[in-house]
Design a protein around this motif. Structure first.
Motif, short mmCIF file in Angstrom:
data_model
loop_
_atom_site.label_atom_id
_atom_site.label_comp_id
_atom_site.label_asym_id
_atom_site.label_seq_id
_atom_site.Cartn_x
_atom_site.Cartn_y
_atom_site.Cartn_z
N PRO A 15 0.45 -8.48 -25.02
CA PRO A 15 1.37 -9.53 -25.45
C PRO A 15 1.19 -10.79 -24.61
CG PRO A 15 2.57 -7.60 -24.61
CD PRO A 15 1.12 -7.32 -24.48
N ALA A 16 1.55 -11.90 -25.18
CA ALA A 16 1.46 -13.19 -24.47
C ALA A 16 2.45 -13.22 -23.32
CB ALA A 16 1.74 -14.33 -25.44
N GLU A 17 2.19 -14.09 -22.40
CA GLU A 17 3.14 -14.33 -21.31
C GLU A 17 4.43 -14.89 -21.91
OE1 GLU A 17 2.86 -13.51 -18.06
OE2 GLU A 17 1.02 -12.50 -18.73
N PRO A 18 5.58 -14.61 -21.31
CA PRO A 18 6.86 -15.06 -21.88
C PRO A 18 6.92 -16.56 -22.19
CG PRO A 18 7.26 -13.45 -20.17
CD PRO A 18 5.79 -13.76 -20.14
N ALA A 19 6.41 -17.40 -21.32
CA ALA A 19 6.46 -18.85 -21.60
C ALA A 19 5.60 -19.22 -22.81
CB ALA A 19 6.01 -19.64 -20.37
N ASP A 20 4.43 -18.58 -22.93
CA ASP A 20 3.57 -18.83 -24.09
C ASP A 20 4.23 -18.32 -25.36
OD1 ASP A 20 1.62 -19.97 -22.44
OD2 ASP A 20 0.53 -18.06 -22.22
N ALA A 21 4.86 -17.14 -25.28
CA ALA A 21 5.55 -16.59 -26.44
C ALA A 21 6.71 -17.49 -26.86
CB ALA A 21 6.04 -15.17 -26.15
N ALA A 22 7.48 -17.98 -25.91
CA ALA A 22 8.60 -18.86 -26.23
C ALA A 22 8.11 -20.13 -26.92
CB ALA A 22 9.39 -19.20 -24.97
#
Length: 158
Positions: A15-22
């Motif tokens: 999964p993408a890093e949280p900031a990238d996902a946001a």
């Protein structure tokens, strides 16, 4: 000997890093809306966007979102300016999730300078969720499909 587990097919690509996902999900919401949100906004009297049905005339005649503007994709370059206010955002749809017609219409409108969102699910999910459509014979509504909307006709809670 230490055994490492092979990741599942779900996590084979991490999964993408949280900031990238946001950032991704925020951007996705800038480009898409769904039929439930469009219906709720229209039912509440929202007048801050225009619904555009990009299907051909036979599709439009089968049933369309009440109050929508009929603007088939092929007519967008020559008719958008006479039918749409460039200061008002547009929510465009076509048949359903198996059709890229709304995406093509949204692209054509964006290239003309319109702010546009695509209504996910199209007229198929509008009807499957039990919302009213207009036809040349008047308005009609089918019961909600329990696979796509709550059986009681209430909101899904999302």
């Amino acid at each position: 000997m230490v055994m490492t587990a092979t990741p599942s097919s779900v996590l084979a690509t991490p999964p993408a890093e949280p900031a990238d996902a946001a950032a991704y999900f925020a951007a996705r919401l800038a480009f898409h809306t769904d039929v439930a949100d469009v219906h709720a906004a229209l039912a509440a009297g929202a007048a801050d966007f225009t619904v555009v049905d990009s299907r051909t005339t036979p599709g439009w005649d089968q049933g369309h979102v009440p109050g929508a503007v009929h603007l088939p994709t092929a007519r967008i370059p020559r008719s958008a300016a006479e039918l749409l206010d460039p200061a008002r955002p547009v929510v465009v749809h076509c048949w359903g999730p198996g059709c890229d017609g709304a995406t093509r219409a949204a692209l054509a409108l964006a290239r003309l300078g319109y702010r546009v969102k695509e209504m996910l699910g199209g007229i198929e999910y509008w009807i499957r969720e039990g919302y009213e459509v207009e036809t040349w014979e008047g308005k009609r509504r089918l019961p909600p499909d329990p696979l796509t909307a709550p059986e009681d006709g209430g909101a899904c809670g999302c």
